[in-house]
Design a protein around this motif. Sequence first.
Motif, PDB file in Angstrom:
ATOM      1  N   ASP A   9       0.848  -1.188   0.000  1.00 24.41           N
ATOM      2  CA  ASP A   9       0.000   0.000   0.000  1.00 24.41           C
ATOM      3  C   ASP A   9       0.883   1.236   0.000  1.00 24.41           C
ATOM      4  OD1 ASP A   9      -2.516  -1.324   0.080  1.00 24.41           O
ATOM      5  OD2 ASP A   9      -2.231  -1.700   2.226  1.00 24.41           O
ATOM      6  N   LEU A  10       0.665   2.093  -0.995  1.00 21.16           N
ATOM      7  CA  LEU A  10       1.451   3.304  -1.160  1.00 21.16           C
ATOM      8  C   LEU A  10       0.515   4.485  -1.364  1.00 21.16           C
ATOM      9  CD1 LEU A  10       3.989   1.791  -3.719  1.00 21.16           C
ATOM     10  CD2 LEU A  10       4.457   2.270  -1.308  1.00 21.16           C
ATOM     11  N   VAL A  11       1.092   5.667  -1.341  1.00 23.70           N
ATOM     12  CA  VAL A  11       0.325   6.874  -1.625  1.00 23.70           C
ATOM     13  C   VAL A  11       1.045   7.627  -2.729  1.00 23.70           C
ATOM     14  CG1 VAL A  11      -0.521   9.072  -0.720  1.00 23.70           C
ATOM     15  CG2 VAL A  11      -0.539   7.031   0.731  1.00 23.70           C
ATOM     16  N   GLU A  12       0.273   8.011  -3.743  1.00 22.06           N
ATOM     17  CA  GLU A  12       0.801   8.852  -4.819  1.00 22.06           C
ATOM     18  C   GLU A  12       0.250  10.258  -4.652  1.00 22.06           C
ATOM     19  OE1 GLU A  12       1.739   6.595  -8.943  1.00 22.06           O
ATOM     20  OE2 GLU A  12      -0.377   6.984  -8.548  1.00 22.06           O
ATOM     21  N   ILE A  13       1.060  11.227  -5.040  1.00 18.04           N
ATOM     22  CA  ILE A  13       0.582  12.597  -5.101  1.00 18.04           C
ATOM     23  C   ILE A  13       0.785  13.103  -6.518  1.00 18.04           C
ATOM     24  CG2 ILE A  13       0.977  13.121  -2.665  1.00 18.04           C
ATOM     25  CD1 ILE A  13       3.511  14.580  -3.466  1.00 18.04           C
ATOM     26  N   ALA A  14      -0.040  14.046  -6.901  1.00 19.29           N
ATOM     27  CA  ALA A  14       0.080  14.659  -8.225  1.00 19.29           C
ATOM     28  C   ALA A  14       0.516  16.099  -8.055  1.00 19.29           C
ATOM     29  CB  ALA A  14      -1.247  14.601  -8.969  1.00 19.29           C
ATOM     30  N   TYR A  15       1.491  16.485  -8.854  1.00 22.30           N
ATOM     31  CA  TYR A  15       1.889  17.885  -8.978  1.00 22.30           C
ATOM     32  C   TYR A  15       1.363  18.371 -10.315  1.00 22.30           C
ATOM     33  CZ  TYR A  15       5.055  17.433  -5.036  1.00 22.30           C
ATOM     34  OH  TYR A  15       5.576  17.241  -3.790  1.00 22.30           O
ATOM     35  N   GLY A  16       0.837  19.576 -10.339  1.00 19.02           N
ATOM     36  CA  GLY A  16       0.256  20.087 -11.561  1.00 19.02           C
ATOM     37  C   GLY A  16       0.765  21.460 -11.935  1.00 19.02           C
ATOM     38  N   TRP A  17       0.692  21.704 -13.230  1.00 20.52           N
ATOM     39  CA  TRP A  17       1.000  23.007 -13.824  1.00 20.52           C
ATOM     40  C   TRP A  17      -0.221  23.408 -14.637  1.00 20.52           C
ATOM     41  CZ3 TRP A  17       4.316  19.078 -13.092  1.00 20.52           C
ATOM     42  CH2 TRP A  17       5.557  19.347 -12.498  1.00 20.52           C
TER      43      TRP A  17
END
Length: 192
Positions: free
Chosen positions: A168-176
């Motif tokens: 079990d992992l957590v992803e984050i999104a960075y956006g432009w």
Amino acid sequence: MTGTTVAIRQARAMDAAGMARVHVQSWRSTYPGLIPAQFLVNLSEPPAAQRWAAIAETRGPGQGAFVAVDVAGLIAAPDTIIGIASFGTRRVAVQGHAGEFHALYLLDDAKGYGIGRRLMAAMADRFLAAGIRSAAVWCLRDNPSRWFYERLGGIKVAERPIRFADTDLVEIAYGWRDLTPLARLSAGPEVR
């Protein structure tokens, strides 16, 4: 290291073995302790090369792949691929972001020279040329290199739990929301 010693260019199918080498080596150096060790040990360049050959042949507006090549041999043997990047349509929707940076991998010895920044700028430039003005990238929350996206102006816009390699992992999104400043970060004259 200057723009004349490292060339950023569009990937070709014949680059697949070098792209796979960068992929496997960068995962093994970045993800110990995050992804099970056995998964990293089992990574294999031949299957990765098949996937990267297909990605390198992907053509179309706002999609494709780039390689960073050590022309002068300052990090690796001359003309060795030391970084890779791919981009295209969103695999996971992030509201307000039309495109997705799929992958950005560098050999450890290639970090700190602005190569990752140049690869991101090249991808942003291609998105803009295709009329795609915004994009996001997903990365593991515990990835020690995630600060890189913040330094390039990425803003955390989403987070989600994932299951990968029985973990079990957590992803984050960075956006432009506007890729123009990112595209201007020095794609360099070598981008072809």
